[in-house]
Write an enzyme that holds these catalytic residues in place. Structure first.
Site, mmCIF file in Angstrom:
data_model
loop_
_atom_site.group_PDB
_atom_site.id
_atom_site.type_symbol
_atom_site.label_atom_id
_atom_site.label_comp_id
_atom_site.label_asym_id
_atom_site.label_seq_id
_atom_site.Cartn_x
_atom_site.Cartn_y
_atom_site.Cartn_z
ATOM 1 N N HIS A 172 29.913 34.024 29.971
ATOM 2 C CA HIS A 172 30.508 34.788 31.075
ATOM 3 C C HIS A 172 31.969 34.400 31.283
ATOM 4 C CE1 HIS A 172 30.393 36.789 35.100
ATOM 5 N NE2 HIS A 172 31.312 35.872 35.375
ATOM 6 N N GLU A 173 32.214 33.110 31.428
ATOM 7 C CA GLU A 173 33.587 32.667 31.655
ATOM 8 C C GLU A 173 34.445 32.901 30.417
ATOM 9 O OE1 GLU A 173 34.307 32.114 34.629
ATOM 10 O OE2 GLU A 173 32.275 31.809 35.401
ATOM 11 N N HIS A 200 35.973 36.257 30.767
ATOM 12 C CA HIS A 200 37.164 36.185 31.619
ATOM 13 C C HIS A 200 38.350 35.644 30.818
ATOM 14 C CE1 HIS A 200 35.697 37.333 35.523
ATOM 15 N NE2 HIS A 200 34.761 36.400 35.553
ATOM 16 N N GLU A 216 36.089 41.280 35.988
ATOM 17 C CA GLU A 216 34.652 40.998 35.932
ATOM 18 C C GLU A 216 33.970 41.853 34.867
ATOM 19 O OE1 GLU A 216 31.377 38.752 36.969
ATOM 20 O OE2 GLU A 216 33.478 38.515 37.548
#
Length: 497
Positions: A263-264, A267, A293
């Site tokens: 997830h990160e 980003h 996001e």
């Protein structure tokens, strides 16, 4: 002053502004990762000092005159410079509406609040944190009124994170999702039981090593992207050459860290992909929280939960963790995508995740309009978790204090998580017209996928407002139907067993 000297002055302004932001970001990153707990009061003072200096830089008469002069000449500016002047002008207008002493006091309050939240969460003592939250909400309401007293405060907050967003749009969006998700949750009861290996003990050092390998598989440039540990995973971008992601490690939940890194990492790809010429520029930031996001959810959900991607991950998991030695690729896929209402947002499955956001959205509206007090918040939180997800909240640490956003003063941010997930599905639909997504996942080569995202989204940074950026990338306005279709496909695949 003619245009040449004004452009030189603008360049100096951009760099000075960036330097203050960079220093503040490093301070915040350290506070959430490696800084000793007792350093919080001093860090709060430093944060207040930096915010005051940035405030003075942007609100001084010289800056306002420069931006006004450039704006009057905007027809003679290139697209990027004109956008920089517009963004800085908006920032100055917002700041000048807020008295400097309140601005710097609020910055210190947020640092102190996060410190109090960490302690309160560890001790399961909401009363320790509640006074800080009450102060933050009071500031938030007041600042919203400074920005636009003609609108309800929460509408102002939503627009600050996603230009043009309002409760009318979100009420319709969340209403549609709730109507679609409830039947999917009912269908999910036909799944096989969750296998025991998901909570098997997994060595923490091996999890550390696996995180590094995941970052390599994701194609992250480790010369520009670092990883650290924290209570609540996040990504901080000082600039395109200094991006830092975080994760956490649990001895009996290897999937938690795995998906935090993915997830990160999404980003980070956005921040790393911003065009080099936007370094030090306000255009070098992101278009919106929802669009940012969309990239983390793209990598986490659309890549990380896909069986073809997991088939590249499974062999290494079997090697690193003895408890996983006997699992098949399919078993890993079914476990990673298992749909089950839960307490913790960051650990939630794809299908029930938007319900976690809906809880926060409903509570934020009430907190900001004053119909719900901070003292009543835990009770209201627990009631909505029971109503929306059917789960009982055992304590405030696993309930109302699980997220760092409210302690940090981020009200109006949470809806971006649900919007980002919907944007991601729409972006994938557009990407598949040019890239063989399935083939790349089977090969374990994400570079063409990341390359497409960089070319159509990342490189532009904040050159366009989010609605324009989404339209340019996908060829259509926001269409949540792709997201609903994706969630239905997840359930259908799970029920195959």
């Amino acid at each position: 002053m003619n245009l040449g000297p004004m452009k030189d002055a603008l360049k100096k302004l951009k760099m000075e502004r960036h330097f203050y932001e960079h220093a503040a970001s490093v301070l915040d990153f350290d506070g959430n990762t490696i800084a000793p707990r007792a350093s919080a009061p001093c860090r709060g003072e430093v944060a207040a000092f930096l915010s005051q200096k940035q405030y003075e830089l942007l609100t001084r008469a010289e800056t306002r005159e420069l931006l006004q002069g450039l704006w009057e000449c905007r027809d003679e500016l290139d697209e990027v410079t004109a956008r920089e002047v517009y963004l800085l002008g908006e920032e100055v207008r917002e700041l000048t509406r807020i008295p400097m002493d309140e601005y710097t006091a609020y910055s210190k309050l947020c640092t102190d609040s996060v410190s109090a939240w960490l302690k309160a969460k560890e001790q399961n003592d909401y009363a320790l944190f509640e006074p800080f939250l009450a102060q933050i909400i009071a500031y938030t309401r007041r600042f919203a009124a400074y920005r636009n007293a003609s609108l309800p405060a929460y509408e102002v907050l939503l627009d600050s994170y996603e230009k043009g967003l309002n409760t009318q749009t979100l009420d319709a969006f969340f209403g549609m999702l709730r109507n679609e998700i409830v039947p999917l949750m009912e269908q999910s009861k036909k799944q096989k039981p969750l296998p025991a290996f998901v909570s098997a003990p997994c060595d923490l050092n091996a999890q550390h090593a696996f995180s590094d390998e995941l970052m390599q598989l994701l194609g992250l440039d480790r010369s520009r992207c670092a990883i650290a540990e924290t209570e609540h995973p996040f990504t901080t971008s000082m600039n395109r050459d200094d991006v830092r992601i975080t994760t956490h490690y649990y001895p009996n939940a290897f999937l938690s860290s795995m998906y935090s890194v993915i997830h990160e990492g999404g980003h980070a790809h956005y921040d790393l992909g911003v065009a080099e010429e936007y370094l030090y520029s306000p255009v070098g930031s992101v278009s919106s929280m929802s669009l940012h996001e969309s990239q983390s959810r793209f990598y986490e959900n659309l890549i990380g939960h896909d069986q073809r991607f997991l088939s590249h991950v499974a062999p290494r998991l079997r090697e690193l963790f003895p408890a996983l030695a006997g699992i098949t690729d399919r078993e890993l896929f079914l476990a990673a995508n298992y749909v089950q209402p839960s307490l913790i947002r960051t650990e939630a499955d794809q299908v029930t995740y938007p319900l976690h956001i809906m809880v926060r959205y409903e509570l934020e509206k009430q907190l900001i309009d004053g119909s719900l007090s901070t003292r009543e918040l835990p009770r209201a939180w627990n009631a909505l978790y029971k109503e929306y997800l059917g789960v009982d909240v055992p304590n405030d640490s696993m309930g109302v204090m699980q997220d760092v956003h409210w302690p940090s003063g981020m009200f109006g941010y949470f809806p971006s998580y649900a919007l980002g997930s919907a944007y991601a599905s729409q972006i994938l639909h557009a990407l598949k017209k040019e890239i063989d997504f399935d083939l790349q996942l089977e090969k374990g080569d994400l570079s063409p996928i990341t390359g497409w995202l960089n070319e159509h989204i990342h490189r532009y940074g904040n050159l366009y407002d989010p609605g324009v950026m989404l339209q340019k990338a996908t060829g259509e306005a926001f269409n949540p139907a792709y997201y609903v279709t994706h969630l239905k496909n997840v359930i259908q695949e799970l029920l195959k067993g």
